[in-house]
Design a protein around this motif. Structure first.
Motif, mmCIF file in Angstrom:
data_model
loop_
_atom_site.group_PDB
_atom_site.id
_atom_site.type_symbol
_atom_site.label_atom_id
_atom_site.label_comp_id
_atom_site.label_asym_id
_atom_site.label_seq_id
_atom_site.Cartn_x
_atom_site.Cartn_y
_atom_site.Cartn_z
ATOM 1 N N ASN A 203 11.050 5.693 4.306
ATOM 2 C CA ASN A 203 11.476 6.722 5.244
ATOM 3 C C ASN A 203 12.803 6.306 5.885
ATOM 4 O O ASN A 203 12.859 5.357 6.672
ATOM 5 N N ARG B 272 0.552 -1.384 13.611
ATOM 6 C CA ARG B 272 0.062 -0.480 12.578
ATOM 7 C C ARG B 272 -0.361 -1.271 11.354
ATOM 8 O O ARG B 272 0.446 -1.978 10.748
ATOM 9 N N SER C 143 0.848 -1.191 0.000
ATOM 10 C CA SER C 143 0.000 0.000 0.000
ATOM 11 C C SER C 143 0.884 1.242 0.000
ATOM 12 O O SER C 143 2.093 1.171 0.287
ATOM 13 N N LYS C 144 0.287 2.386 -0.289
ATOM 14 C CA LYS C 144 1.042 3.650 -0.236
ATOM 15 C C LYS C 144 1.578 3.888 1.166
ATOM 16 O O LYS C 144 2.705 4.353 1.341
ATOM 17 N N ALA C 145 0.772 3.562 2.179
ATOM 18 C CA ALA C 145 1.200 3.755 3.569
ATOM 19 C C ALA C 145 2.407 2.876 3.883
ATOM 20 O O ALA C 145 3.359 3.317 4.537
ATOM 21 N N ALA C 146 2.379 1.634 3.420
ATOM 22 C CA ALA C 146 3.510 0.733 3.656
ATOM 23 C C ALA C 146 4.759 1.243 2.945
ATOM 24 O O ALA C 146 5.837 1.277 3.537
ATOM 25 N N SER D 288 -0.233 -6.154 7.250
ATOM 26 C CA SER D 288 -1.334 -5.989 6.313
ATOM 27 C C SER D 288 -2.522 -6.850 6.738
ATOM 28 O O SER D 288 -3.558 -6.837 6.091
ATOM 29 N N SER E 202 5.503 4.251 2.137
ATOM 30 C CA SER E 202 5.969 5.454 2.815
ATOM 31 C C SER E 202 6.813 5.099 4.037
ATOM 32 O O SER E 202 7.860 5.699 4.280
ATOM 33 N N LEU E 203 6.357 4.128 4.818
ATOM 34 C CA LEU E 203 7.110 3.703 6.004
ATOM 35 C C LEU E 203 8.448 3.075 5.609
ATOM 36 O O LEU E 203 9.479 3.342 6.231
ATOM 37 N N VAL F 42 -1.347 -1.461 7.529
ATOM 38 C CA VAL F 42 -1.097 -0.683 6.308
ATOM 39 C C VAL F 42 -1.650 -1.418 5.094
ATOM 40 O O VAL F 42 -1.795 -2.596 5.083
#
Length: 128
Positions: free
Chosen positions: A30, A126, A21-24, A114, A26-27, A128
């Motif tokens: 980073n 979290r 995912s986009k959230a994954a 996920s 991004s993490l 994601v």
């Protein structure tokens, strides 16, 4: 932040990044995050690939080497992690996922998953 990735996220990051995912992403992208993988994930891949599971069709030796070469930190399994499994509510029955949750809670690391069932555990988890 220290992030422990669940097995599916590791597999996707290593060989099928389009599943992230986009959230994954991004993490993972980073540079301030320290990415960890559990020995339990490699154990799970080794067992399930041997059983012919298509979603685990990867050589665990190559997966480990690729993760280490890309800066991931290996989290060994300790007796404290094994014992901590007994304190978890019976939300999820998969022994690998339960061990990874116990590791994250014991070590004070955020677990990134996920799996919506795994994300129901208390603590720093979290989805994601």
């Amino acid at each position: 932040m220290k992030l422990l990735l669940d097995t599916h996220l590791l597999l996707w990051a290593a060989g099928q990044p389009e599943h992230l995912s986009k959230a994954a992403r991004s993490l993972l992208d980073n540079a301030e995050n320290e990415l960890l993988f559990s020995v339990a994930s490699l154990w799970e891949v080794a067992i399930k690939s041997t059983l012919g599971r298509a979603d685990f069709h990867v050589d665990p030796k190559l997966l480990r080497r690729g993760l280490l070469d890309n800066g991931y930190v290996e989290l060994p399994i300790t007796s404290a992690h094994a014992v901590a499994v007994t304190t978890l509510p019976l939300i999820h029955k998969d022994p690998f996922d339960r061990l990874i949750v116990a590791q994250a809670l014991t070590e004070g690391i955020t677990l990134v998953t996920s799996d919506l069932v795994v994300s129901q555990y208390p603590g720093a988890i979290r989805a994601v």
